[in-house]
Design a protein around this motif. Structure first.
Motif, PDB file in Angstrom:
ATOM      1  N   PRO A  53       0.818  -1.212   0.000  1.00 37.55           N
ATOM      2  CA  PRO A  53       0.000   0.000   0.000  1.00 37.55           C
ATOM      3  C   PRO A  53       0.857   1.271   0.000  1.00 37.55           C
ATOM      4  N   ASP A  54       0.262   2.390  -0.356  1.00 41.66           N
ATOM      5  CA  ASP A  54       0.924   3.705  -0.379  1.00 41.66           C
ATOM      6  C   ASP A  54       2.052   3.785  -1.400  1.00 41.66           C
ATOM      7  N   ARG A  55       1.924   3.068  -2.503  1.00 46.43           N
ATOM      8  CA  ARG A  55       2.890   3.103  -3.612  1.00 46.43           C
ATOM      9  C   ARG A  55       4.303   2.708  -3.196  1.00 46.43           C
ATOM     10  N   ILE A  56       4.393   1.688  -2.400  1.00 46.75           N
ATOM     11  CA  ILE A  56       5.691   1.187  -1.945  1.00 46.75           C
ATOM     12  C   ILE A  56       5.989  -0.112  -2.679  1.00 46.75           C
ATOM     13  N   SER A  57       7.218  -0.208  -3.177  1.00 48.58           N
ATOM     14  CA  SER A  57       7.684  -1.421  -3.853  1.00 48.58           C
ATOM     15  C   SER A  57       8.675  -2.127  -2.941  1.00 48.58           C
ATOM     16  N   LEU A  58       8.477  -3.421  -2.758  1.00 47.77           N
ATOM     17  CA  LEU A  58       9.364  -4.229  -1.942  1.00 47.77           C
ATOM     18  C   LEU A  58      10.054  -5.231  -2.852  1.00 47.77           C
ATOM     19  N   TYR A  59      11.395  -5.233  -2.855  1.00 48.61           N
ATOM     20  CA  TYR A  59      12.160  -6.170  -3.671  1.00 48.61           C
ATOM     21  C   TYR A  59      12.535  -7.367  -2.804  1.00 48.61           C
ATOM     22  N   VAL A  60      12.186  -8.557  -3.287  1.00 47.19           N
ATOM     23  CA  VAL A  60      12.305  -9.781  -2.510  1.00 47.19           C
ATOM     24  C   VAL A  60      13.083 -10.821  -3.310  1.00 47.19           C
ATOM     25  N   LEU A  61      13.966 -11.548  -2.646  1.00 44.72           N
ATOM     26  CA  LEU A  61      14.662 -12.678  -3.253  1.00 44.72           C
ATOM     27  C   LEU A  61      14.133 -13.930  -2.560  1.00 44.72           C
ATOM     28  N   THR A  64      12.870 -13.599   1.069  1.00 45.17           N
ATOM     29  CA  THR A  64      13.679 -12.698   1.885  1.00 45.17           C
ATOM     30  C   THR A  64      13.539 -11.267   1.386  1.00 45.17           C
ATOM     31  N   PRO A  65      12.980 -10.369   2.200  1.00 42.10           N
ATOM     32  CA  PRO A  65      12.900  -8.971   1.776  1.00 42.10           C
ATOM     33  C   PRO A  65      14.278  -8.328   1.783  1.00 42.10           C
ATOM     34  N   LEU A  66      14.609  -7.607   0.712  1.00 45.39           N
ATOM     35  CA  LEU A  66      15.928  -6.989   0.598  1.00 45.39           C
ATOM     36  C   LEU A  66      15.868  -5.465   0.691  1.00 45.39           C
ATOM     37  N   PHE A  67      15.053  -4.861  -0.179  1.00 47.26           N
ATOM     38  CA  PHE A  67      14.988  -3.406  -0.262  1.00 47.26           C
ATOM     39  C   PHE A  67      13.548  -2.968  -0.473  1.00 47.26           C
ATOM     40  N   TRP A  68      13.255  -1.728  -0.095  1.00 48.30           N
ATOM     41  CA  TRP A  68      11.956  -1.144  -0.396  1.00 48.30           C
ATOM     42  C   TRP A  68      12.166   0.258  -0.934  1.00 48.30           C
ATOM     43  N   GLN A  69      11.181   0.721  -1.667  1.00 48.71           N
ATOM     44  CA  GLN A  69      11.285   2.036  -2.303  1.00 48.71           C
ATOM     45  C   GLN A  69       9.893   2.657  -2.363  1.00 48.71           C
ATOM     46  N   HIS A  70       9.799   3.906  -1.954  1.00 43.79           N
ATOM     47  CA  HIS A  70       8.542   4.647  -2.054  1.00 43.79           C
ATOM     48  C   HIS A  70       8.610   5.529  -3.293  1.00 43.79           C
ATOM     49  N   MET A  71       7.804   5.218  -4.279  1.00 45.18           N
ATOM     50  CA  MET A  71       7.761   5.933  -5.556  1.00 45.18           C
ATOM     51  C   MET A  71       9.170   6.100  -6.134  1.00 45.18           C
ATOM     52  N   ASP A  72       9.662   7.346  -6.270  1.00 40.60           N
ATOM     53  CA  ASP A  72      10.992   7.568  -6.846  1.00 40.60           C
ATOM     54  C   ASP A  72      12.044   7.925  -5.795  1.00 40.60           C
ATOM     55  N   ASP A  73      11.760   7.660  -4.530  1.00 40.64           N
ATOM     56  CA  ASP A  73      12.721   7.913  -3.464  1.00 40.64           C
ATOM     57  C   ASP A  73      13.897   6.942  -3.597  1.00 40.64           C
ATOM     58  N   PRO A  74      14.961   7.148  -2.827  1.00 38.99           N
ATOM     59  CA  PRO A  74      16.086   6.202  -2.890  1.00 38.99           C
ATOM     60  C   PRO A  74      15.662   4.795  -2.458  1.00 38.99           C
ATOM     61  N   ILE A  75      16.394   3.811  -2.923  1.00 34.84           N
ATOM     62  CA  ILE A  75      16.159   2.427  -2.502  1.00 34.84           C
ATOM     63  C   ILE A  75      16.710   2.274  -1.088  1.00 34.84           C
ATOM     64  N   VAL A  76      15.852   1.784  -0.176  1.00 26.54           N
ATOM     65  CA  VAL A  76      16.198   1.679   1.238  1.00 26.54           C
ATOM     66  C   VAL A  76      16.289   0.196   1.610  1.00 26.54           C
ATOM     67  N   PRO A  77      17.339  -0.200   2.337  1.00 26.77           N
ATOM     68  CA  PRO A  77      17.467  -1.611   2.714  1.00 26.77           C
ATOM     69  C   PRO A  77      16.453  -2.007   3.788  1.00 26.77           C
TER      70      PRO A  77
END
Length: 190
Positions: A53-61, A64-77
């Motif tokens: 929700p809230d336009r958040i992308s979660l990158y998962v391997l 295992t969650p690795l990084f998340w990003q809100h819209m065009d903000d920096p990629i956060v671990p």
């Protein structure tokens, strides 16, 4: 940002070209992760994108969650990645009084970082100083540790640079981030 319990949304596979771009962006944002990037995001591994929700992308391997990003903000671990490679990120430390507020999802205020128990990067320190000797700018990703604790408790994007924090000694240091026990931490990706 992740105060309430969250449920993962649509899960899709990331194309290999996008995966290479994410690897490059992660190394650009966190240069100390470069020796470990093949362990974190293997070239042959399949990275998945989970919509939150809230336009958040979660990158998962795998799961295992690795990084998340809100819209065009920096990629956060994700904090689990920060706990695995703690020395690879810009770090700050809050005093004991701020711990309960941070762990309840409150905004990180500057007095918790500038008080006697808090630590900020200090250019006057030697090269091996654990909180760094390079001032951080607003918009950079930082990991927040707690005084007297072993692991990081918060990771997010700074609203104010560390030099400005030292001068003003008040205001908002980090608006919203990912903290221990929040919805992102508790999320089940199985």
């Amino acid at each position: 940002m992740f105060k309430k319990d969250m449920h993962p949304g649509a899960k899709s596979k990331v194309k290999s070209s996008v995966q290479r771009a994410i690897r490059a962006k992660v190394v650009e944002t966190h240069p100390l992760l470069e020796p470990y990037i093949d362990e974190i995001i293997p070239k042959k591994g399949q990275l998945d994108l989970v919509k939150l929700p809230d336009r958040i992308s979660l990158y998962v391997l795998n799961t295992t969650p690795l990084f998340w990003q809100h819209m065009d903000d920096p990629i956060v671990p994700h904090l689990s990645l920060v706990h695995k490679y703690p020395h690879c990120f810009h770090r700050l430390r809050i005093d004991r009084g701020a711990i309960r507020f941070v762990l309840s999802g409150a905004t990180l205020m500057v007095p918790g970082l500038t008080s006697p128990g808090g630590r900020l990067p200090d250019p006057a320190e030697a090269e091996g100083y654990e909180y760094g000797n390079k001032e951080l700018e607003a918009g950079e990703v930082a990991v927040v540790e707690a005084e007297g604790k072993k692991h990081a408790c918060l990771v997010g994007v700074l609203k104010m640079g560390t030099q400005e924090m030292k001068e003003k000694k008040k205001g908002v240091g980090m608006d919203a981030g990912h903290y221990l026990g929040d919805g992102l931490w508790k999320m089940n990706l199985d």
